[in-house]
Write an enzyme that holds these catalytic residues in place. Structure first.
Site, PDB file in Angstrom:
ATOM      1  N   SER A   1     -25.263 -60.903   3.144  1.00  0.00           N
ATOM      2  CA  SER A   1     -26.270 -61.400   2.210  1.00  0.00           C
ATOM      3  C   SER A   1     -26.911 -60.230   1.481  1.00  0.00           C
ATOM      4  CB  SER A   1     -27.332 -62.191   2.966  1.00  0.00           C
ATOM      5  OG  SER A   1     -28.099 -61.314   3.765  1.00  0.00           O
ATOM      6  N   LYS A   2     -27.822 -60.560   0.607  1.00  0.00           N
ATOM      7  CA  LYS A   2     -28.446 -59.539  -0.240  1.00  0.00           C
ATOM      8  C   LYS A   2     -29.004 -58.374   0.570  1.00  0.00           C
ATOM      9  CE  LYS A   2     -28.332 -63.179  -0.972  1.00  0.00           C
ATOM     10  NZ  LYS A   2     -28.531 -64.410  -0.289  1.00  0.00           N
ATOM     11  N   ARG A   3     -29.517 -58.675   1.741  1.00  0.00           N
ATOM     12  CA  ARG A   3     -30.169 -57.583   2.447  1.00  0.00           C
ATOM     13  C   ARG A   3     -29.181 -56.555   2.985  1.00  0.00           C
ATOM     14  NH1 ARG A   3     -29.681 -61.489   6.504  1.00  0.00           N
ATOM     15  NH2 ARG A   3     -29.022 -60.359   8.354  1.00  0.00           N
TER      16      ARG A   3
END
Length: 557
Positions: free
Chosen positions: A323-325
């Site tokens: 994911s984005k993180r």
RNA sequence: GUCUCCUUCGUCUAUCGGUUAGGACAUCGGAUUUUCAUUCCGACAAGAGGGGUUCGACUCCCCUAGGAGAUGCCA
């Protein structure tokens, strides 16, 4: 089911093997042998698809073989295209190509609250950049158009109602607030989830159908699938083997048609896959738990389900769903980061798959030929940015100079180094390519690697010029020596120049580097640069000397 | 919590019951070299644990552990 040799089995290796098809449950990563047995026909429901296929949805254009593979990528335009999506799309694409089948794009724009046309555009841009094309889709059309779910709106209510009249679905009048409280407990993961209930409580399941129909005419409602209780639903996953769920464990009576009249993924997905003649559903393993639900729907409709293949997921370094993180995950970011589409495709194509032993570099065309479900892994794969970087470097070095020079131009323009459409400048970039190429890990490195050839670099701090154990005065005289030699010998070959400098260094009791480092810093503005003499040649003697003089002045007297 | 899936070097992977468990990335060392980079060579490094089956198990079976995913009127 003679004619049941149907689409879903298209492209498989034929029915030659008909022994135990059942995949051994549990352990062992040696899936290959087992998977071979999956090539045997699966149990069917004695249903002939062609008789049931609506005219609008005939997946078999005249002249094409009945066995043709049809797979789809069905993204929801509710965000930027990301690595996970690209992986799913790519594998579907490769599967279709390897089987001589069709790859279809279908827009699942049923979530109206998160939909954005920008995301649709991003989808097109992304795959155009990647060079992955679909055979049928919203933009190119095809025999089972439209390929945008919002344009198939009526179809879904029709089918949902059909399930209601079949007694396989029902109207539900519970408000979202009422249902929400069943989910609240899921949130507090660790905590006292003792006896907490999950999912819908089937509150409206037993309302009298006639009464429900009347209420539905005026009341806001959804349509829910009536999961048959007390049964087990199983399916054969092409990769994972036999998977069985007790119906009590599948999502209790999920919503099929939302109160805004749009279908949920589950309904739209099943209806469209059937109508579009999809033979194989390849998607990430996160979908596996909703597959029994889909199978139940196929059964309720009396349709033959497609073959399923759940791909291993792509994880971040912490082992969780990417994911984005985890850093860059949208394809846009990779594009802007100076990655080559070929490198990204090659790398992503190897996540959870293997092709030929000992080979790493696979152009798309090779992947199209070599892809096989047998070479898929079951376990999730961690996305490794370092490895991708290596692939990127490999592809950059493989790119012909002229092509690479063109690719690098936008970065030079953005850095303010290049002027658009300046032919002389473009020629200079091309000339610099041989020196710059092997120093580029990403296209975005271009300004820092070759910028000094075009723009005057700032004069570095004095210490930057110092060879080991040198002070300013020593450095200054070394640079003066280097300058004199350059001025005297310049239009000579690299070899001759090097020999001259080597000889001079020896005379002065210096090492070659002691003479060349100050020169390098003066000319290129950095201790790390492309080969010095080559750089000087690109720069021209006059500009080089000017930079040296500038530096000499900066080093004091 | 429940269900489902998964488990070979740090990471991506090879291995179809018999291998010194191979390769790649990363890391470290070395060579080449005017710096950096490239390239080449080398080193380090793995079958989660426990039971079976077998002459023989990383490979087959079972259990345990660990991880992940799902559990939405999102897909």
């Amino acid at each position: 089911m003679g004619s049941g040799a149907r689409l879903a089995r298209a492209g498989r290796a034929g029915g030659a093997r008909r022994h135990s098809r059942r995949a051994a449950p549990g352990g062992g990563r040696r899936g290959r042998l087992r998977r071979r047995h999956l090539l045997t026909p699966r149990k069917r429901h004695g249903y002939n698809p062609s008789s049931n296929r609506p005219s609008r949805g005939n997946a078999r254009p005249p002249g094409e073989t009945a066995m043709q593979v049809r797979v789809r990528y069905a993204p929801s335009p509710t965000g930027l295209q990301h690595i996970g999506g690209v992986r799913t799309a790519l594998f579907n694409y490769l599967f279709a190509r390897s089987k001589g089948g069709k790859f279809i794009l279908r827009l699942e724009d049923t979530d109206r609250s998160r939909f954005s046309q920008d995301y649709v555009q991003n989808l097109y841009d992304t795959f155009e950049w990647l060079g992955v094309k679909w055979d049928e889709g919203p933009d190119v059309g095809g025999p089972v158009a439209p390929y945008i779910q919002s344009e198939r709106f009526d179809l879904y209510r029709e089918h949902a109602e059909r399930l209601v009249s079949l007694g396989r679905a029902y109207y539900c009048f519970c408000g979202e607030e009422r249902v929400a409280k069943f989910h609240s407990d899921v949130q507090d993961e660790e905590g006292g989830a003792e006896g907490a209930s999950f999912g819908y409580d089937r509150h409206c399941r037993n309302i009298d159908p006639a009464e429900a129909k009347v209420r539905a005419a005026s009341e806001r409602h959804v349509i829910r699938l009536k999961i048959p209780l007390g049964e087990t639903t199983e399916f054969e996953d092409e990769l994972l083997g036999n998977i069985a769920w007790k119906n009590e464990d599948v999502n209790p009576d999920p919503v099929l048609l939302k109160s805004d009249g749009f279908p949920t993924y589950h309904l739209a997905n099943v209806v469209d896959d059937h109508l579009m003649g999809i033979t194989h559903v390849m998607r990430a393993q996160e979908w596996i738990s909703s597959t029994p639900l889909h199978v139940i729907m196929y059964q309720a409709f009396g349709w033959e389900p497609p073959a399923f293949c759940h791909l291993p997921m792509v994880m971040g370094e912490d082992g969780r769903k990417l994911s984005k993180r985890h850093g860059a995950t949208s394809v846009d970011e990779f594009r802007k980061g100076g990655y080559l589409p070929e490198a990204l495709l090659n790398y992503v194509g190897m996540l959870g798959a293997s092709y030929e032993d000992g080979r790493d570099l696979y152009p798309l065309a090779d992947l199209e030929r070599l892809f096989s479900v047998e070479h898929l892994k079951k376990a999730p794969a961690v996305f490794d940015y370092k490895r991708l970087e290596w692939f990127n470097g490999q592809y950059i070095r493989q790119t012909p100079d002229a092509e690479l020079a063109a690719l690098v131009m936008p970065w030079l323009e953005e850095a303010g180094i290049a002027k658009k459409g300046d032919a002389a400048f473009e020629a200079a970039v091309l000339a610099a390519m041989p020196l710059a190429k092997e120093r580029l890990h990403y296209l975005r490195d271009a300004p820092s690697v070759m910028g000094f050839l075009f723009a005057e670099p700032p004069v570095p701090a004095p210490e930057e010029f110092f060879p080991k154990k040198f002070d300013a005065a020593m450095t200054r005289s070394a640079l003066a020596e280097a300058r004199a030699l350059l001025a005297a010998r310049f239009p000579a070959s690299d070899e001759e120049l090097e020999e001259a400098y080597r000889a001079r260094a020896t005379e002065l009791g210096l090492k070659l580097g002691d003479l060349l480092m100050p020169l390098r810093v003066a000319v290129t503005g950095s201790r790390a640069s492309p080969p010095l003499f080559g750089s000087i040649r690109l720069l021209g003697l006059d500009r080089s000397l000017a930079r040296i003089d500038r530096s000499l002045a900066a080093l004091g007297s």
